[in-house]
Design a protein around this motif. Structure first.
Motif, PDB file in Angstrom:
ATOM      1  N   LEU A 219       0.808  -1.215   0.000  1.00  0.00           N
ATOM      2  CA  LEU A 219       0.000   0.000   0.000  1.00  0.00           C
ATOM      3  C   LEU A 219       0.845   1.271   0.000  1.00  0.00           C
ATOM      4  N   ASP A 220       1.937   1.271   0.754  1.00  0.00           N
ATOM      5  CA  ASP A 220       2.767   2.474   0.804  1.00  0.00           C
ATOM      6  C   ASP A 220       3.339   2.802  -0.573  1.00  0.00           C
ATOM      7  N   GLU A 221       3.850   1.780  -1.273  1.00  0.00           N
ATOM      8  CA  GLU A 221       4.385   2.008  -2.620  1.00  0.00           C
ATOM      9  C   GLU A 221       3.290   2.499  -3.560  1.00  0.00           C
ATOM     10  N   ALA A 222       2.123   1.874  -3.464  1.00  0.00           N
ATOM     11  CA  ALA A 222       1.016   2.265  -4.339  1.00  0.00           C
ATOM     12  C   ALA A 222       0.619   3.712  -4.082  1.00  0.00           C
ATOM     13  N   ALA A 223       0.529   4.085  -2.799  1.00  0.00           N
ATOM     14  CA  ALA A 223       0.140   5.449  -2.466  1.00  0.00           C
ATOM     15  C   ALA A 223       1.130   6.454  -3.028  1.00  0.00           C
ATOM     16  N   GLU A 224       2.422   6.151  -2.936  1.00  0.00           N
ATOM     17  CA  GLU A 224       3.434   7.065  -3.471  1.00  0.00           C
ATOM     18  C   GLU A 224       3.294   7.218  -4.980  1.00  0.00           C
ATOM     19  N   ARG A 225       3.020   6.135  -5.669  1.00  0.00           N
ATOM     20  CA  ARG A 225       2.852   6.214  -7.121  1.00  0.00           C
ATOM     21  C   ARG A 225       1.612   7.030  -7.491  1.00  0.00           C
ATOM     22  N   PHE A 226       0.523   6.819  -6.768  1.00  0.00           N
ATOM     23  CA  PHE A 226      -0.678   7.604  -7.044  1.00  0.00           C
ATOM     24  C   PHE A 226      -0.437   9.090  -6.755  1.00  0.00           C
ATOM     25  N   LEU A 243      -6.074   7.044  -5.693  1.00  0.00           N
ATOM     26  CA  LEU A 243      -5.334   7.485  -4.512  1.00  0.00           C
ATOM     27  C   LEU A 243      -6.272   7.463  -3.304  1.00  0.00           C
ATOM     28  N   GLY A 244      -7.495   7.913  -3.508  1.00  0.00           N
ATOM     29  CA  GLY A 244      -8.468   7.883  -2.415  1.00  0.00           C
ATOM     30  C   GLY A 244      -8.749   6.486  -1.916  1.00  0.00           C
ATOM     31  N   THR A 245      -8.874   5.522  -2.830  1.00  0.00           N
ATOM     32  CA  THR A 245      -9.184   4.153  -2.394  1.00  0.00           C
ATOM     33  C   THR A 245      -8.028   3.537  -1.616  1.00  0.00           C
ATOM     34  N   VAL A 246      -6.779   3.828  -2.020  1.00  0.00           N
ATOM     35  CA  VAL A 246      -5.655   3.242  -1.282  1.00  0.00           C
ATOM     36  C   VAL A 246      -5.515   3.929   0.083  1.00  0.00           C
ATOM     37  N   LEU A 247      -5.810   5.219   0.152  1.00  0.00           N
ATOM     38  CA  LEU A 247      -5.789   5.901   1.451  1.00  0.00           C
ATOM     39  C   LEU A 247      -6.857   5.329   2.379  1.00  0.00           C
ATOM     40  N   LEU A 248      -8.001   4.969   1.819  1.00  0.00           N
ATOM     41  CA  LEU A 248      -9.042   4.336   2.620  1.00  0.00           C
ATOM     42  C   LEU A 248      -8.555   3.003   3.168  1.00  0.00           C
ATOM     43  N   SER A 249      -7.875   2.221   2.328  1.00  0.00           N
ATOM     44  CA  SER A 249      -7.327   0.936   2.778  1.00  0.00           C
ATOM     45  C   SER A 249      -6.290   1.123   3.878  1.00  0.00           C
ATOM     46  N   MET A 250      -5.616   2.276   3.866  1.00  0.00           N
ATOM     47  CA  MET A 250      -4.596   2.563   4.879  1.00  0.00           C
ATOM     48  C   MET A 250      -5.196   3.195   6.132  1.00  0.00           C
ATOM     49  N   GLY A 251      -6.536   3.415   6.118  1.00  0.00           N
ATOM     50  CA  GLY A 251      -7.202   3.926   7.303  1.00  0.00           C
ATOM     51  C   GLY A 251      -7.331   5.427   7.387  1.00  0.00           C
ATOM     52  N   ASP A 252      -6.883   6.149   6.348  1.00  0.00           N
ATOM     53  CA  ASP A 252      -6.984   7.608   6.360  1.00  0.00           C
ATOM     54  C   ASP A 252      -8.292   8.010   5.675  1.00  0.00           C
TER      55      ASP A 252
END
Length: 739
Positions: A219-226, A243-252
């Motif tokens: 998830l961290d790598e994906a978020a940085e790419r987005f 980017l929003g969906t991966v942030l949701l998966s990360m709890g933000d």
């Protein structure tokens, strides 16, 4: 000479220089049709669509309805959003040039973009028939099949194209997405990395690569790419969306909402982003707004059966939704997504006594709550009478998957096949009775079952409501969840299984029983391990009443899905109802080796409503925790009530909030009884609701009875319910659905 030079510059991407040369030609010869035509396409490539249209129309005035010019005009109309003119232009062009593969291909691309998948497929197939070596048409056909979920067929075309040209980056990128959707994430990542390295400006492949990293849990790598993508392409809606969906998966949750809202500002018509915003609202307990998101997504794209299913799921947990309104929305789902022509050519032999082929369809044949109820059916079945086929909607598996494979006779993976293909596979397997274990939950294949590939189709287990699908004949339930004489609010006929419509397999990792926490704490602890989704406003009312009935009692709510906003929401809701905050604890992390050890801290379990407990209730009972059930006004709200009734404790069922508080107060006030129950409930559970052979035997009787009915071809109204009871959906409840 200038025209040729300008065309070379245009093809090389030097649009401004090409534009200047075309203008020089036109300054000398204002009636140079080719210059107007090519200048128009140069402006189109630069996204200057109104100017491009003006130039092409000038060329049309000089050339007339020239086929290539008509095709380019259609592209510009499409880019400007004038879909009607674009469709009209391409339709005329296909009539003028029916044997031109490029014309067919271009029309197919246009139809594909409109979501008219079958019509697009026909145009690509025609293009390939005319020109078998057309790589563009072949790739577009594969892209169309990906959209139709025919992933395996698409993969074959991509592989064939790569045999011709192993370095075709467009094909490699598309194959990477095809792999991603089949859960072949490592293979997808390898291909997409090659594409992005060779073509750093390939926005779509960069986006797909980041999505693949999400699938791999990176998830961290994906978020940085987005984040890089939204900086590089700030107006690209999909980058903000994902980017929003991966942030949701990360709890933000807050930042996720901000990004998805921005995506929708950039592209208000993106129904998928609208659904993602709905999931954000669910995570922040804004259920009404979530339901509005899914309803709007369905309005934008009525074909989105999954979004419509999410709406049904939310409505099932909304205490303000009338049961009839909920039923009618399920019926609406069936009318929209089940309106297909049933498959024909069934070869099932009408012999009431022969060995039957039973099919089970699910996306949860893995470590999942569903398998605790399903696995005994495979293990304890009468192998001389039933042959088992499992249809698994996933590309992933675990040790439970492998166990289920060994217990079944045939294993089919349905992921990557269209609804028609899945239905055809079931038909080819000559399944006699098909059981859907998903309902309107993630990964369901209800649209495939709408084709009625099996003569008898049954809904069970994963979803406590009607499917709304006419092609589903029966629904398994019990006489507590659906009492005889009450309107059924099901499009299916009901089969009431004696002893309960479930067979609980106790968890292997369940810890040993503990002593009563109240003895060492000096107060009783109420507990809930329900998912936050089930804890509605009516649940708040129920729990507050229970806590008020026992002023010294505490509440412990645990679930790994409790984020900070959801924790605060639960505490705030109970405080607003007069409960002191010091009496409430909400956790998302468990202590010890298993989350079931949380029950070592709980004396008495509380129910949820209007979506009552199922697995959670049975696990609590297995851990020696009595659970007081609430009997609501429809089947989803009676899960715990049905369980404790068949446990032999009907006195633990309340039909009002006051009665609930009274029952909880009585149990909480008798520590000796709580201690006795803690010692004996596991054995009681084993003899009743965990009596797996009892359930398997009763279910096999129901299979055989429904099969005999089909063989006899008797109308449903002529059947007199016997044990197990089969009841036709009441006309009062279902209107014309069953006519």
């Amino acid at each position: 000479m200038k025209i040729e030079t300008a065309l070379s510059l245009q093809k090389a991407g030097n649009l401004e220089q090409a534009k200047q040369l075309y203008c020089e030609v036109l300054s000398v010869d204002p009636n140079h049709a080719d210059a107007w035509h090519l200048l128009g396409m140069t402006l189109y490539s630069a996204a200057a669509y109104p100017s491009a249209l003006d130039c092409l129309q000038k060329a049309q005035g000089l050339l007339g309805d020239h086929p290539e010019l008509m095709g380019h005009l259609a592209l510009v109309y499409h880019a400007m959003g004038d879909l009607q003119r674009a469709h009209q232009m391409l339709s005329q062009l296909v009539v003028v040039e029916p044997d031109n593969p490029d014309t067919r291909n271009n029309f197919g691309v246009f139809l594909l973009d409109l979501g008219q998948l079958e019509q697009a497929e026909e145009q690509f197939q025609q293009a390939i028939r005319i020109s078998p070596d057309s790589e563009h048409a072949a790739m577009n056909l594969a892209n169309c099949w990906v959209r139709q979920n025919r992933l395996h067929d698409a993969e074959q075309i991509y592989d064939d194209l790569l045999q011709r040209n192993a370095g075709n980056l467009d094909v490699l990128g598309n194959l990477g997405e095809c792999y991603r959707r089949q859960c072949k994430w490592e293979q997808s990542l390898e291909l997409l990395q090659r594409v992005v390295q060779a073509r750093p400006s390939d926005l779509v492949s960069k986006l797909t690569l980041a999505r693949t990293l999400v699938n791999l849990g990176r998830l961290d790598e994906a978020a940085e790419r987005f984040k890089q993508l939204v900086v590089e392409f700030p107006h690209y809606a999909k980058a903000h969306h994902y980017l929003g969906t991966v942030l949701l998966s990360m709890g933000d949750v807050a930042k996720a909402e901000s990004e998805i809202q921005l995506a929708l500002e950039l592209d208000p018509a993106d129904a998928h982003a609208r659904c993602s915003l709905g999931f954000v609202y669910i995570e922040s307990d804004r259920r009404r707004e979530a339901a509005e998101c899914f309803a709007e997504a369905v309005k934008q794209d009525p074909r989105m059966s999954g979004a419509h299913g999410c709406l049904l799921y939310l409505m099932s947990g909304d205490p303000d939704i009338d049961p009839r309104q909920l039923f009618e929305e399920h019926v609406r789902w069936g009318e929209v997504h089940g309106n297909v022509q049933p498959l024909q050519r069934r070869r099932n032999v009408r012999d009431p006594n022969r060995k039957l082929r039973i099919g089970y369809a699910s996306a949860d044949f893995r470590e999942h709550a569903v398998t605790a109820f399903f696995e005994p059916l495979l293990r304890l079945r009468d192998r001389s009478a039933f042959e088992i086929y499992c249809y698994y909607e996933s590309g992933l598996g675990d040790h439970v998957t492998e166990q289920l494979k060994t217990l079944s006779d045939h294993w089919r993976v349905t992921l990557g096949y269209s609804d028609q293909q899945v239905a055809q596979q079931i038909l080819d397997d000559q399944i006699d009775i098909l059981v859907d274990l998903a309902g309107h939950t993630s990964g369901n294949r209800l649209p495939a079952l709408a084709y009625k590939p099996a003569p008898i189709q049954i809904s069970w287990l994963g979803y406590p409501n009607t499917t709304g699908l006419k092609a589903i004949d029966y629904c398994l339930t019990c006489d507590v969840q659906n009492p005889i004489g009450e309107p059924t609010l099901h499009t299916e006929e009901l089969i009431r299984i004696p002893g309960g419509s479930f067979c609980f397999a106790p968890p292997n990792n369940a810890p040993e029983l503990s002593s009563l926490p109240a003895r060492r704490n000096g107060y009783v602890t109420f507990g809930s391990l329900h998912r936050p989704f089930k804890i509605s406003s009516s649940t708040h009312d129920l729990w507050a009443a229970a806590l008020k009935a026992c002023p010294d009692a505490r509440l412990l709510a645990f679930n790994t899905r409790f984020n900070e906003p959801l924790k605060k929401e639960l505490i705030s809701a109970l405080v607003q109802r007069g409960i002191d905050e010091s009496r409430i604890e909400v956790r998302s992390v468990y202590r010890g080796d298993s989350y079931l050890e949380t029950y070592h801290e709980i004396d008495l379990g509380l129910d949820a409503t209007p979506w009552a407990g199922g697995t959670t209730t049975m696990e609590a009972l297995w851990m020696g925790i009595p659970v007081v059930g609430f009997y609501g006004n429809n089947r989803p709200s009676r899960g715990t009530a049905g369980i404790v009734h068949h446990l032999g404790k009907p006195e633990w069922i309340a039909k009002s909030i006051d009665e609930y508080a009274s029952l909880v107060g009585r149990l909480a006030g008798d520590l000796e009884e709580l201690e006795g129950l803690r010692r004996t409930l596991r054995e009681t559970t084993r003899r009743t609701i965990a009596d797996q052979q009892r359930f398997v035997t009763e279910l096999e009787k129901a299979y055989r009875q429904s099969w005999k009915r089909w063989c006899d071809e008797q109308p449903a109204t002529a059947i007199t319910p016997v044990t197990p009871g089969i009841e036709t959906a009441s006309s009062q409840a279902s209107g014309e659905i069953c006519s």
